[in-house]
Each structure stands twice: as structure tokens, then as C-alpha cells.
Write an enzyme that holds these catalytic residues in place. Sequence first.
Site, PDB file in Angstrom:
ATOM      1  N   PHE A 134       7.955  42.680  67.111  1.00  0.00           N
ATOM      2  CA  PHE A 134       9.102  43.164  66.459  1.00  0.00           C
ATOM      3  C   PHE A 134      10.407  43.268  67.612  1.00  0.00           C
ATOM      4  O   PHE A 134      10.240  43.873  68.467  1.00  0.00           O
ATOM      5  CB  PHE A 134       8.986  44.306  65.809  1.00  0.00           C
ATOM      6  CG  PHE A 134       9.975  44.947  64.942  1.00  0.00           C
ATOM      7  CD1 PHE A 134      10.157  44.207  63.482  1.00  0.00           C
ATOM      8  CD2 PHE A 134      10.972  45.772  65.457  1.00  0.00           C
ATOM      9  CE1 PHE A 134      11.326  44.634  62.681  1.00  0.00           C
ATOM     10  CE2 PHE A 134      12.072  46.198  64.681  1.00  0.00           C
ATOM     11  CZ  PHE A 134      12.182  45.674  63.227  1.00  0.00           C
ATOM     12  N   ASP A 219      10.744  43.082  76.259  1.00  0.00           N
ATOM     13  CA  ASP A 219      11.642  44.077  75.192  1.00  0.00           C
ATOM     14  C   ASP A 219      10.946  45.437  75.341  1.00  0.00           C
ATOM     15  O   ASP A 219       9.614  45.626  74.823  1.00  0.00           O
ATOM     16  CB  ASP A 219      11.060  43.504  73.809  1.00  0.00           C
ATOM     17  CG  ASP A 219      12.159  44.349  72.731  1.00  0.00           C
ATOM     18  OD1 ASP A 219      12.062  45.704  73.018  1.00  0.00           O
ATOM     19  OD2 ASP A 219      12.007  43.811  71.514  1.00  0.00           O
ATOM     20  N   LYS A 248      16.296  52.878  71.753  1.00  0.00           N
ATOM     21  CA  LYS A 248      15.865  53.639  71.300  1.00  0.00           C
ATOM     22  C   LYS A 248      16.083  55.222  71.867  1.00  0.00           C
ATOM     23  O   LYS A 248      16.998  55.768  71.967  1.00  0.00           O
ATOM     24  CB  LYS A 248      14.153  53.634  71.062  1.00  0.00           C
ATOM     25  CG  LYS A 248      14.023  52.710  69.852  1.00  0.00           C
ATOM     26  CD  LYS A 248      12.705  52.600  69.507  1.00  0.00           C
ATOM     27  CE  LYS A 248      12.259  51.575  68.270  1.00  0.00           C
ATOM     28  NZ  LYS A 248      12.413  52.259  67.136  1.00  0.00           N
TER      29      LYS A 248
HETATM   30  C1  LIG Z   1      10.022  46.740  70.534  1.00  0.00           C
HETATM   31  C2  LIG Z   1      11.413  46.792  69.681  1.00  0.00           C
HETATM   32  N1  LIG Z   1      12.415  45.888  69.793  1.00  0.00           N
HETATM   33  C3  LIG Z   1      13.686  46.098  68.995  1.00  0.00           C
HETATM   34  C4  LIG Z   1      13.633  46.962  68.115  1.00  0.00           C
HETATM   35  C5  LIG Z   1      14.828  47.127  67.276  1.00  0.00           C
HETATM   36  O1  LIG Z   1      15.723  48.179  67.604  1.00  0.00           O
HETATM   37  P1  LIG Z   1      16.946  48.704  66.495  1.00  0.00           P
HETATM   38  O2  LIG Z   1      16.241  49.243  65.274  1.00  0.00           O
HETATM   39  O3  LIG Z   1      17.697  49.792  67.472  1.00  0.00           O
HETATM   40  O4  LIG Z   1      17.890  47.445  66.362  1.00  0.00           O
HETATM   41  C6  LIG Z   1      12.567  48.041  67.684  1.00  0.00           C
HETATM   42  C7  LIG Z   1      12.746  48.886  66.704  1.00  0.00           C
HETATM   43  O5  LIG Z   1      11.682  49.325  66.272  1.00  0.00           O
HETATM   44  C8  LIG Z   1      11.463  47.692  68.614  1.00  0.00           C
HETATM   45  O6  LIG Z   1      10.385  48.589  68.537  1.00  0.00           O
END
Ligand SMILES: Cc1ncc(COP(=O)(O)O)c(C=O)c1O
Length: 385
Positions: A134, A219, A248
Amino acid sequence: MTTAELAERYLMQTGRRLPVTFVRGRGCLVYDEEGREYLDLVAGIAVNLLGHAHPDVVAAISRQSAALIHTSNLYFTLPQVELARRLVELAFPSRVFFCNSGAEANESAIKLARKWGAKHRDGAFEIITTTGSFHGRTLAAVTAGGQPRYSDPFKPLPPGFVHVAFNDAEAIEAATTDKTVAVMLEPVMGEIGVIPAAPGYLKRVREWCDRNSLLLVLDEVQTGLGRTGRWFAYQHAGITPDVMTLAKGLGGGVPIGACLANPRADVFEPGDHGSTFGGNPLACAVASTVLAVVERDGLVGHAAEMGDLVHGSIQDLGAKETRGVGLMQAFQFEEPKAKAFQQACLESGLVVNAVDDHTVRLVPPLVISAQQVDRAHDLMRKAAG
Ligand SMILES: Cc1ncc(COP(=O)(O)O)c(C=O)c1O
């Protein structure tokens, strides 16, 4: 009308909400409209590292908002460069692009990889990512993510993403072609239910990227900033990425995202990328405060310790599997009862996150205490019956 009714009337229905309206919080506790107290093991989905209403965060918001909230990136501001400097000191030699969310941070990383491919790899543009990953909800991020339920409704999707199984380095090797420019991974897959990288996986992928002139993009939107018991999850594997994304926890609840790139990957030039709000003085001053408090209060080590306690405490809930690193833990029931478990917890004053019908994720504030872990354990045992 109740808040839930107003939400149905006026908000686009992009997701389902639990039947509770929170109005305030303090540390690891949150309170609903009736003043009922809940112990929060979700922390805004791994966001509120310092819990709710942390006095240093409140003071930083107040101080910076009284001085300067926003000017745009047409001008220099000190909070932005100070935050970038601190992140680079904590992570690896790099420079930083600031944005407002995890999806945007990943979007920046994807654009950076494509530009790098155009410049250094003869136009290579494909990015290998993993099934179940994700990376956020922009069009490129849902395409990068390996969950078709989030991308299929929005076809046609941008080309250039190849998905392989997580924790399978051979699959990455087999999928690499002369079009491949980068490998993009979560060091612990979060949203799908906390699946850590297997020992040796990230190291082998790092070596593959080095040998084949690929960028390794990690990520760390969910794993970064102490959550896994190290400042960054890649440190468990003894490797360093070329590009890392954060969001986050960085702003302690104030929206901010960041993309760090080492000198090899740092190919953006003026005009290539931008964001009106990204790196505004308010978000950056708060984020610097969050980093300073995490450091001052030893919260990275504390997260490792509390993570071990949480991991121990989820062993007797009748789950068929428990897994996690630091304060990123999950357990999976054999039967499809995670949603009912989540509801039972909520009714007894505990906030947990059912990511699907079988799996419950716990990502509490890093400031959680051993007593609070015990209290959560009691409530979860009752909810598990
Ligand atoms: C690993 C990871 N990358 C990206 C995101 C996306 O972040 P945002 O919701 O701030 O766009 C999330 C959100 O849960 C995530 O867990």
C-alpha cells in the site's frame, strides 16, 4: 441530526466509519461526545507518535502559528531547512522534498525514479513493487500498490508498475528487465496487516539493485520515525535505501510528508516538482518538535520495549498468527471475527484496527506505558471471549 447523519448527508462516502465521534484526547487516551474514555491503540493509523495533545506539540503549533503559518516555496523559511537537516542527520546523506501526505511522498519518489531513469538509464521507467503493498491513494500510488481493489475502479492506470510477491527476492530478480528503474518496498507491509520483511530479504534486494543499477525506494511512511524500535525500519536490515518516503508520524498529527533521496538519486531540478503547502513553516516546526521529543524522551528504545510487551500480550487471544516489529503489531484469527472483535473492544473502551475480516493491527502512540499495554491486554482478552 447526529454527527453520523450529518456525515452521511454531507461527506462523500469513501470509507466506512466506526460508530464513535471523538472530540478530544490526551496521551494515549481519547474521549467521545459523551465523555467516554478510550485507550487508543491506533493513534490515527500510526500517526500520533506522541499521543494526543502533547504539550510540546501544542506549544510548537501555538508558537509557529503566531509567527508564520505559510508563505509558499517561492521563499526560504528556516523551519523547513532545519527539519530537512535533522531528517538527513537521522537517516542517510540525502536531500529532502516536503509534501503533505504519504501518497504525495511516494508520488515524488516515483517521479524522481522516472526522471533518474530518463537521465541515467536510457529511459528505463518500470518500478517493481509487491503484491499486497500500500503506497497511498493518488493514481500512481494505487497503481504502485499491489491491491487491485484500490486501483481497478480507476482504470486505465498509468503504465510502468510490475508486481511480484513480497519477501521473494528471486521474483524481483526474475522481473527485472532493461526497462526496470527501481524497486519500491515497504520494509514492513502495514495496511495489509503488518507483514515484516523476512531476514535477509532487504539485503539481497539492495545487492540486486546495486548490481543492476536500480534505485531502491523504501516507503517508510508507516514504519519510519521510531515505530519499529529503530529510527527507520531499514536499519534492522543493515542497509540504506536510495530514496525513502515518510509521512504519518512526522508531524505528530499535523499533515506533512517527505521524500529523501541520496546524491545518486537526487535528480530533481528547479521546475520539476512542487507543492503549495509542502514544507510550510507550521508543519515543519511541529515535525522538528516531534523529532526532538522522540529523541529527548528515548522513545525509539521505548517503542522497541513496549513492542515486545505488546507482542507478548497478544499471544493468548486465540489468534492463529501474531507478527510485528516494535509498536507495529498484528494478529490474525482463523475465523472471520476481526471486525466483531474491533467492535467489542470499542464498546469496552479500547480502539484497535481490524484491517480485514481476520486481522487486527495495533499501532499505538510511542508514548504508551507498560500499564496501558496491560490494560489493553485485559480488554482484548475480554473481547476475544
Ligand atoms: C506504507 C504507506 N505508504 C503510504 C501511505 C499513504 O499515506 P497517506 O494516507 O498519508 O497518503 C500509507 C497510509 O496508510 C502507508 O501505510
